[in-house]
Scaffold this motif. Structure first.
Motif, PDB file in Angstrom:
ATOM      1  N   ASP A 206       0.873  -1.170   0.000  1.00 32.16           N
ATOM      2  CA  ASP A 206       0.000   0.000   0.000  1.00 32.16           C
ATOM      3  C   ASP A 206       0.908   1.217   0.000  1.00 32.16           C
ATOM      4  N   LEU A 207       0.753   2.082  -0.992  1.00 34.29           N
ATOM      5  CA  LEU A 207       1.737   3.148  -1.189  1.00 34.29           C
ATOM      6  C   LEU A 207       1.070   4.501  -1.349  1.00 34.29           C
ATOM      7  N   VAL A 208       1.513   5.451  -0.532  1.00 32.03           N
ATOM      8  CA  VAL A 208       1.280   6.862  -0.778  1.00 32.03           C
ATOM      9  C   VAL A 208       2.605   7.556  -0.548  1.00 32.03           C
ATOM     10  N   GLY A 209       3.003   8.410  -1.494  1.00 35.38           N
ATOM     11  CA  GLY A 209       4.287   9.087  -1.408  1.00 35.38           C
ATOM     12  C   GLY A 209       4.622   9.693  -2.750  1.00 35.38           C
ATOM     13  N   THR A 210       5.746  10.383  -2.812  1.00 32.96           N
ATOM     14  CA  THR A 210       6.169  11.021  -4.046  1.00 32.96           C
ATOM     15  C   THR A 210       7.577  10.557  -4.422  1.00 32.96           C
ATOM     16  N   ASN A 211       7.812  10.470  -5.720  1.00 34.23           N
ATOM     17  CA  ASN A 211       9.080  10.007  -6.279  1.00 34.23           C
ATOM     18  C   ASN A 211       9.399   8.595  -5.779  1.00 34.23           C
ATOM     19  N   CYS A 212       8.646   7.635  -6.291  1.00 33.50           N
ATOM     20  CA  CYS A 212       8.718   6.252  -5.819  1.00 33.50           C
ATOM     21  C   CYS A 212       8.932   5.304  -6.998  1.00 33.50           C
ATOM     22  N   VAL A 213       9.701   4.251  -6.765  1.00 30.28           N
ATOM     23  CA  VAL A 213       9.905   3.206  -7.765  1.00 30.28           C
ATOM     24  C   VAL A 213       9.650   1.853  -7.117  1.00 30.28           C
ATOM     25  N   ILE A 214       8.834   1.029  -7.771  1.00 27.20           N
ATOM     26  CA  ILE A 214       8.656  -0.376  -7.400  1.00 27.20           C
ATOM     27  C   ILE A 214       9.084  -1.179  -8.616  1.00 27.20           C
ATOM     28  N   GLN A 215      10.156  -1.977  -8.472  1.00 27.04           N
ATOM     29  CA  GLN A 215      10.679  -2.669  -9.641  1.00 27.04           C
ATOM     30  C   GLN A 215      11.188  -4.064  -9.279  1.00 27.04           C
TER      31      GLN A 215
END
Length: 290
Positions: A206-215
């Motif tokens: 669960d993600l809230v935030g800025t400038n994020c990478v999921i890889q």
């Protein structure tokens, strides 16, 4: 939706085509301590409660200005709630598992790992974090008990660990003003919501935030594989790249349902969906700030 395989080769962009760049990575000092060694003497037998030993190691390393707290393999290290600190890398080595105490021994609703208002923090290594969620799933889907909970954290790395069987959501960035978040090489597992013993509400990320990478992540779970957005505080989810990820059991790559702060500049590319209930799932509506 029927079982199928999808190859995502398109872009999702709610507000333009720009996506996250390369988030800044944590600056972790070189100092390292091993929780299995004196004076901590954590036990890898899957029986002893190591909460005090591991928390003391985290506190000591923090007092030295930061560094790596190593949980060495092989073995299973049982633990209750732990509070992380800034400039700490919690390194769970290959063959080691940090495992939550069972439901019968858990007091309160604190997560296994709490990370609040931190900067330069990492969870890494080739080992695992396991929630023993089977005892929780039949009753209120974990009763609100997240496993790894970030609030207002900046410059975060979660890398190469296997996260499994949380009581509820597994890796959570919620209602927080975080940024520079990198999640890579992570495997997340919990039984499907359609399994004989389902694990409802076990979102992968669960993600809230800025400038994020999921890889380069592999996510198969009992609810949303990844869910973006928050229900409080008007916190945005923005400038996010999801790439080269494999989605198995779960509800898909989800936007919402709550998006009070908005979701913008999201790119999902080169991901596979195999047996997932949905592919890219937009479920936010007017009532939830959609």
């Amino acid at each position: 939706m029927s079982t199928r395989t999808l190859l995502s080769v398109a872009l999702l962009a709610f507000a333009g085509l720009a996506h996250a760049g390369t988030p800044e990575l944590p600056n972790i000092p070189a100092y390292t301590t091993n929780v299995a060694q004196a004076p901590y003497n954590a036990k890898n037998d899957g029986t002893n409660d190591n909460t005090t030993a591991i928390q003391t190691a985290i506190n000591d390393v923090s007092n030295k200005g930061g560094g790596t707290v190593e949980i060495p393999g092989p073995g299973v290290y049982l633990s209750g709630p732990l509070t992380m600190k800034s400039k700490i890398n919690l390194q769970i080595d290959a063959g080691a598992t940090l495992r939550m105490l069972p439901k019968a021994s858990w007091s309160g609703t604190l997560p296994l790992l709490s990370l609040t208002s931190l900067h330069d923090v990492a969870i890494s290594g080739g080992g695992g974090i396991d929630g023993q969620g089977g005892g929780w799933w039949p009753t209120s889907a974990g009763s609100g008990l997240y496993m790894i909970y970030f609030t207002s954290c900046n410059t975060v790395l979660v890398q190469n660990v296997t996260v499994s069987n949380a009581p509820k959501q597994q890796i959570v960035f919620k209602s927080s003003k975080g940024g520079n978040i990198t999640i890579q090489g992570v495997t997340i597992r919990a039984p499907s919501s359609h399994a004989a013993t389902p694990s409802h509400n076990t979102d992968g990320i669960d993600l809230v935030g800025t400038n994020c990478v999921i890889q380069n992540c592999d996510i198969s779970t009992g609810d949303d594989n990844i869910a973006l957005g928050t229900s409080s505080g008007g916190v945005p989810a923005a400038d996010i790249l999801v790439t080269n990820c494999a989605f198995g059991d779960g509800h898909g790559m989800t936007i919402g349902s709550n998006t009070a702060g908005g979701v913008s500049n999201l790119t999902v590319i080169n991901c596979t969906f195999n047996g997932t209930d949905c592919g890219i799932r937009m479920k936010s509506d007017n009532a939830t700030s959609g």
